[in-house]
Scaffold this active site. Structure first.
Site, PDB file in Angstrom:
ATOM      1  N   ALA A 228       0.800  -1.223   0.000  1.00 28.47           N
ATOM      2  CA  ALA A 228       0.000   0.000   0.000  1.00 28.47           C
ATOM      3  C   ALA A 228       0.831   1.270   0.000  1.00 28.47           C
ATOM      4  O   ALA A 228       0.284   2.361  -0.152  1.00 28.47           O
ATOM      5  CB  ALA A 228      -0.937   0.001   1.207  1.00 28.47           C
TER       6      ALA A 228
ATOM      7  N   GLY B 261       6.355  -0.529  -3.967  1.00 30.81           N
ATOM      8  CA  GLY B 261       6.404  -1.747  -4.765  1.00 30.81           C
ATOM      9  C   GLY B 261       7.842  -2.132  -5.035  1.00 30.81           C
ATOM     10  O   GLY B 261       8.748  -1.295  -4.981  1.00 30.81           O
TER      11      GLY B 261
ATOM     12  N   ASP C 146      -1.158 -10.582  -1.448  1.00 29.13           N
ATOM     13  CA  ASP C 146       0.190 -10.630  -0.881  1.00 29.13           C
ATOM     14  C   ASP C 146       0.280 -11.507   0.368  1.00 29.13           C
ATOM     15  O   ASP C 146       1.289 -12.180   0.588  1.00 29.13           O
ATOM     16  CB  ASP C 146       0.733  -9.225  -0.613  1.00 29.13           C
ATOM     17  CG  ASP C 146      -0.214  -8.330   0.176  1.00 29.13           C
ATOM     18  OD1 ASP C 146      -1.238  -8.833   0.704  1.00 29.13           O
ATOM     19  OD2 ASP C 146       0.065  -7.119   0.264  1.00 29.13           O
ATOM     20  N   THR C 147      -0.787 -11.537   1.173  1.00 31.99           N
ATOM     21  CA  THR C 147      -0.740 -12.398   2.356  1.00 31.99           C
ATOM     22  C   THR C 147      -0.724 -13.869   1.966  1.00 31.99           C
ATOM     23  O   THR C 147      -0.055 -14.691   2.609  1.00 31.99           O
ATOM     24  CB  THR C 147      -1.923 -12.113   3.293  1.00 31.99           C
ATOM     25  OG1 THR C 147      -1.962 -10.720   3.599  1.00 31.99           O
ATOM     26  CG2 THR C 147      -1.803 -12.898   4.587  1.00 31.99           C
TER      27      THR C 147
ATOM     28  N   ASN D  57      -7.212 -10.050  11.282  1.00 30.88           N
ATOM     29  CA  ASN D  57      -6.410  -8.858  11.005  1.00 30.88           C
ATOM     30  C   ASN D  57      -6.242  -8.085  12.310  1.00 30.88           C
ATOM     31  O   ASN D  57      -7.220  -7.616  12.896  1.00 30.88           O
ATOM     32  CB  ASN D  57      -7.121  -8.000   9.956  1.00 30.88           C
ATOM     33  CG  ASN D  57      -6.218  -6.946   9.372  1.00 30.88           C
ATOM     34  OD1 ASN D  57      -5.210  -6.602   9.959  1.00 30.88           O
ATOM     35  ND2 ASN D  57      -6.587  -6.419   8.224  1.00 30.88           N
TER      36      ASN D  57
END
Length: 468
Positions: free
Chosen positions: A16, A19, A232-233, A291
């Site tokens: 977020a 990159g 991504d997780t 989360n």
């Protein structure tokens, strides 16, 4: 003289705020990696909305490909990103507008507009996702431009489309939308219809290792693009270094995803009430997780201290915490702690409310680490109750694996060994998905077994072990 370039894979891992392009090579069965490009990912404002700067992201990805191609023969490219955000294409394949950021105020506005039209417990049972305002379902249901759209693509799928011209979704990123049926692994068409979302808007879903298409850019080689685990997780969890089927994990960075893998989604009401979510994982496995607040508290505390003239590195903060006394514990999930600014003041007030009237800076930092560990321990106890499974070890993956004092706190609080690493778990998972597509790897399970030999792994032993 042999001037042939070495062969390599290229992973793009987009978070977020930044990159990266990571080169990966499978040599004698082992994966080696090197960062080749890094860039900022800063949102912009368009038509009053906070949006992702998609043209810049594509430009930076192509720049990373160009850099990598100068030194390597690239066999494949794959992309992973954060979840929930998407773009809409018109009938000519053009983007209708920039993808809106999940932190844009429209997320909460859409949720509030719809919250009287659904039952949260039933929605959780239908999708397995924690019901949150940022989830794609609510935003898409209120999206005016969806009537002019021909296709929805989530962020990694959208970037893949812009590179290849080919449309293909992917299951792990789709599992963050609150639109996927966790039993069938495909779109929940009845739910979509209930919220006014056309079936034709949702793309066909592939999975990690699937071929998407060839890079379409006259200034770049025709490199094959494959699906990674789009979320991504999911990439990070694919890189948990273990030969066991039953384990606990914390993907630890600014935020923390604490959970386990299960053979099937856990959809009972208690899971929804406790704030758990089910998301896609490697074939045949479900990621069951919560989360939680992560190192955000330490990062913000560091910034608060700097504003008072106290400049400390993260390592210095850990050492100060290590040498300070135990005081009280706080609830790290309190809403005010999710907001930036004044973190030292907020944490001090919470500690004072618990009876620690004049905490030192070191005691505040130690309180944060121990309180985070306590939150993880509570989550893992809930997972045990909900799954009935026994877990012998905890794996910490991602940047938080470097936080040695926190790792030891987690081992002590959870009463079980903590294995920390790899730090670059997300990029590893991305490259592993490509490796499966290209035939370098037979399965993620085999890849995980290989990772158990990584020299960077550290084990933190508790003084008292308790297996539940």
């Amino acid at each position: 003289m042999n001037n042939r370039k070495p062969q390599a894979l290229l992973a793009f891992d987009l978070g977020a705020s930044s990159g990266r392009g990571i080169i990966g090579r499978f040599q004698t069965g082992q994966l080696t990696m090197a960062e080749i490009h890094r860039f900022d990912n800063r949102p912009i404002t368009e038509n009053g909305h906070l949006c992702w700067d998609l043209p810049t992201l594509v430009t930076q990805i192509k720049l990373g490909i160009k850099k990598a191609s100068e030194s390597y023969e690239l066999l494949s490219i794959a992309i992973d990103t954060w979840g929930v955000d998407y773009g809409l294409l018109d009938h000519q394949g053009q983007l209708l507008r920039l993808p809106v950021h999940y932190r844009d105020s429209s997320s909460q506005q859409s949720y509030e507009k719809l919250q009287d039209t659904f039952d949260a417990e039933k929605l959780f049972a239908a999708t397995g996702n924690q019901v949150m305002a940022i989830n794609s379902l609510f935003r898409l249901a209120c999206e005016e431009s969806k009537e002019q759209a021909a296709q929805l693509l989530l962020m990694p799928d959208l970037l893949g489309y812009l590179l290849t011209g080919k449309v293909l979704g992917e299951k792990t990123i789709a599992s963050t939308t609150q639109l996927l049926d966790p039993i069938t692994g495909d779109w929940h068409q009845a739910l979509a219809a209930q919220f006014g979302i056309r079936e034709s808007l949702l793309p066909n879903l592939g999975q990690a290792g699937d071929f998407v298409g060839v890079l379409q850019d006259p200034e770049l080689p025709e490199i094959p693009v494959y699906k990674s685990y789009g979320h991504d997780t999911a990439c990070a969890v694919a890189s948990v270094p273990t030969a066991k089927e039953e384990f606990l994990f914390i993907s630890l960075g600014t935020w923390a995803l604490a959970g386990t893998e299960t053979a099937a989604p856990v959809l009972e009401p208690a899971a929804q009430q406790l704030g758990f979510s089910n998301e896609g994982g490697r074939p045949g496995r479900n990621r069951f997780l919560k989360n939680l607040t992560g190192l955000w508290l330490i990062q913000e505390l560091q910034r608060s201290l700097a504003r008072t003239g106290t400049h400390m590195s993260f390592q210095e903060m850990m050492e100060l915490a290590r040498s300070s006394a135990d005081t009280v514990l706080i609830d790290t999930q309190q809403p005010q702690l999710a907001q930036p600014e004044h973190m030292l003041e907020k944490l001090t007030k919470l500690m004072q409310a618990k009876g620690c009237l004049q905490p030192t800076v070191g005691e505040v930092i130690r309180c944060v680490y121990r309180s985070l560990a306590t939150a993880f321990a509570q989550t893992f106890a809930e997972i045990h109750r909900l799954t009935g499974k026994t877990y012998e070890e905890i794996h910490i993956i991602g940047g938080g694996a470097r936080a040695d004092f926190l790792c030891q706190c987690i081992a002590e609080t959870c009463h079980r060994p903590v294995i920390a690493g790899p730090v670059e778990a997300t990029a590893m998972g991305n490259l592993a998905a490509q490796g499966i597509g290209l035939g370098y790897l037979t399965s993620i399970h085999a890849f995980r077994r290989q990772l158990t030999a990584l020299p960077e792994l550290k084990c933190y032993q508790p003084t008292r072990v308790q297996v539940y």
